[in-house]
Design a protein around this motif. Structure first.
Motif, PDB file in Angstrom:
ATOM      1  N   THR A 234       0.813  -1.223   0.000  1.00  0.00           N
ATOM      2  CA  THR A 234       0.000   0.000   0.000  1.00  0.00           C
ATOM      3  C   THR A 234       0.845   1.272   0.000  1.00  0.00           C
ATOM      4  O   THR A 234       0.328   2.351  -0.252  1.00  0.00           O
ATOM      5  CB  THR A 234      -0.932   0.055   1.227  1.00  0.00           C
ATOM      6  OG1 THR A 234      -0.131   0.113   2.414  1.00  0.00           O
ATOM      7  CG2 THR A 234      -1.864  -1.141   1.254  1.00  0.00           C
ATOM      8  N   GLY A 235       2.134   1.155   0.341  1.00  0.00           N
ATOM      9  CA  GLY A 235       2.988   2.332   0.420  1.00  0.00           C
ATOM     10  C   GLY A 235       2.746   3.131   1.685  1.00  0.00           C
ATOM     11  O   GLY A 235       3.159   4.279   1.791  1.00  0.00           O
ATOM     12  N   LYS A 236       2.094   2.520   2.681  1.00  0.00           N
ATOM     13  CA  LYS A 236       1.816   3.220   3.940  1.00  0.00           C
ATOM     14  C   LYS A 236       2.820   2.815   4.995  1.00  0.00           C
ATOM     15  O   LYS A 236       3.252   1.672   5.074  1.00  0.00           O
ATOM     16  CB  LYS A 236       0.390   2.943   4.407  1.00  0.00           C
ATOM     17  CG  LYS A 236      -0.624   3.548   3.463  1.00  0.00           C
ATOM     18  CD  LYS A 236      -2.020   3.440   3.977  1.00  0.00           C
ATOM     19  CE  LYS A 236      -2.960   4.120   2.975  1.00  0.00           C
ATOM     20  NZ  LYS A 236      -4.327   4.109   3.438  1.00  0.00           N
TER      21      LYS A 236
ATOM     22  N   ASP B 133       1.660   8.162   3.602  1.00  0.00           N
ATOM     23  CA  ASP B 133       0.948   7.488   2.514  1.00  0.00           C
ATOM     24  C   ASP B 133       1.683   7.854   1.232  1.00  0.00           C
ATOM     25  O   ASP B 133       1.486   8.931   0.666  1.00  0.00           O
ATOM     26  CB  ASP B 133      -0.509   7.936   2.463  1.00  0.00           C
ATOM     27  CG  ASP B 133      -1.334   7.131   1.466  1.00  0.00           C
ATOM     28  OD1 ASP B 133      -0.737   6.496   0.570  1.00  0.00           O
ATOM     29  OD2 ASP B 133      -2.571   7.149   1.580  1.00  0.00           O
ATOM     30  N   ASP B 134       2.553   6.959   0.779  1.00  0.00           N
ATOM     31  CA  ASP B 134       3.401   7.236  -0.378  1.00  0.00           C
ATOM     32  C   ASP B 134       2.599   7.326  -1.672  1.00  0.00           C
ATOM     33  O   ASP B 134       3.015   7.984  -2.616  1.00  0.00           O
ATOM     34  CB  ASP B 134       4.488   6.163  -0.501  1.00  0.00           C
ATOM     35  CG  ASP B 134       5.824   6.723  -0.950  1.00  0.00           C
ATOM     36  OD1 ASP B 134       6.030   7.954  -0.862  1.00  0.00           O
ATOM     37  OD2 ASP B 134       6.669   5.934  -1.397  1.00  0.00           O
ATOM     38  N   ALA B 135       1.413   6.680  -1.718  1.00  0.00           N
ATOM     39  CA  ALA B 135       0.584   6.733  -2.925  1.00  0.00           C
ATOM     40  C   ALA B 135       0.096   8.148  -3.214  1.00  0.00           C
ATOM     41  O   ALA B 135      -0.044   8.538  -4.365  1.00  0.00           O
ATOM     42  CB  ALA B 135      -0.606   5.780  -2.798  1.00  0.00           C
TER      43      ALA B 135
ATOM     44  N   GLN C  77       1.635  10.819  -1.639  1.00  0.00           N
ATOM     45  CA  GLN C  77       2.816  11.631  -1.311  1.00  0.00           C
ATOM     46  C   GLN C  77       2.540  12.646  -0.208  1.00  0.00           C
ATOM     47  O   GLN C  77       2.779  13.843  -0.361  1.00  0.00           O
ATOM     48  CB  GLN C  77       3.365  12.324  -2.558  1.00  0.00           C
ATOM     49  CG  GLN C  77       3.863  11.333  -3.590  1.00  0.00           C
ATOM     50  CD  GLN C  77       4.376  11.997  -4.826  1.00  0.00           C
ATOM     51  OE1 GLN C  77       3.717  12.867  -5.401  1.00  0.00           O
ATOM     52  NE2 GLN C  77       5.560  11.597  -5.270  1.00  0.00           N
TER      53      GLN C  77
ATOM     54  N   SER D 113       9.655   9.458  -3.431  1.00  0.00           N
ATOM     55  CA  SER D 113       9.108   8.343  -2.666  1.00  0.00           C
ATOM     56  C   SER D 113       9.694   8.316  -1.270  1.00  0.00           C
ATOM     57  O   SER D 113      10.910   8.363  -1.108  1.00  0.00           O
ATOM     58  CB  SER D 113       9.424   7.025  -3.374  1.00  0.00           C
ATOM     59  OG  SER D 113       9.034   5.938  -2.575  1.00  0.00           O
TER      60      SER D 113
ATOM     61  N   THR E 237       6.400   0.935  -4.444  1.00  0.00           N
ATOM     62  CA  THR E 237       4.989   0.736  -4.143  1.00  0.00           C
ATOM     63  C   THR E 237       4.245   0.576  -5.457  1.00  0.00           C
ATOM     64  O   THR E 237       4.778   0.860  -6.529  1.00  0.00           O
ATOM     65  CB  THR E 237       4.418   1.938  -3.385  1.00  0.00           C
ATOM     66  OG1 THR E 237       4.506   3.078  -4.230  1.00  0.00           O
ATOM     67  CG2 THR E 237       5.142   2.183  -2.085  1.00  0.00           C
TER      68      THR E 237
ATOM     69  N   ALA F 110       1.967   2.411  -6.702  1.00  0.00           N
ATOM     70  CA  ALA F 110       1.899   3.708  -7.391  1.00  0.00           C
ATOM     71  C   ALA F 110       3.251   4.064  -8.014  1.00  0.00           C
ATOM     72  O   ALA F 110       3.320   4.547  -9.135  1.00  0.00           O
ATOM     73  CB  ALA F 110       1.471   4.795  -6.413  1.00  0.00           C
TER      74      ALA F 110
END
Length: 169
Positions: free
Chosen positions: A47-49, A110-112, A114, A143, A150, A152
């Motif tokens: 999820t990039g979290k 939350d990297d999705a 940013q 990122s 991730t 995204a």
């Protein structure tokens, strides 16, 4: 990613959930510019979290400024005509190219999208300029994830740049 490194006293990997929890003295670095320190780091690669906390302590984060901000020259406030007071914002003096150092009780990334949300007695400092708040949201480019891969980030080919702070709210 080669410019990213994370260390902790203990690591627990959950391959099915594609996540990791690091505890103890946790430190995450991206190149020489970005650093995060705390006591517990949870990262979900799918999820990039990411969440950074420091039970019984505070977290510390240092973000680099984006290249556009670093090239900016500090401005000097313009004096207002006698008797009219100081215009709003004219007394703020910042160091545009300096890194921003942030301390808080918790950080959720939350990297999705940013963005990084700091909570709990937040103190942000750039040069001599200090902001205190109960919550602060940082928007960045690049990122912040540990791997830069991730879902995204994977949509964009090539190496993923380290996070560069764009603005805070």
């Amino acid at each position: 990613a080669p410019d990213r490194r994370v260390v902790g006293d203990r690591a627990e990997f959950d391959q099915a959930a594609d996540s990791v929890v690091l505890t103890g003295s946790v430190a995450l670095t991206q190149g020489a510019a970005n650093e995060m320190r705390g006591g517990r780091l949870f990262y979900n690669r799918a999820t990039g979290k990411m969440q950074l906390t420091a039970p019984a302590s505070r977290i510390f984060v240092r973000f680099a400024q984006s290249n556009a901000k670093a090239a900016t020259t500090p401005s000097t406030p313009k004096p207002s005509p006698a008797g009219q007071g100081v215009p709003f914002g004219a007394t703020f003096k910042t160091a545009p190219g300096a890194p921003v150092q942030i301390e808080a009780e918790r950080l959720d990334v939350d990297d999705a999208v940013q963005q990084a949300v700091f909570n709990g007695d937040v103190r942000a400092k750039q040069g001599e300029f200090i902001i205190r708040a109960s919550e602060l949201t940082a928007f960045y480019s690049g990122s912040a994830g540990l791997t830069g891969t991730t879902a995204a980030a994977a949509a964009t080919p090539g190496p993923k740049a380290s996070a560069q702070l764009a603005r805070i709210k």
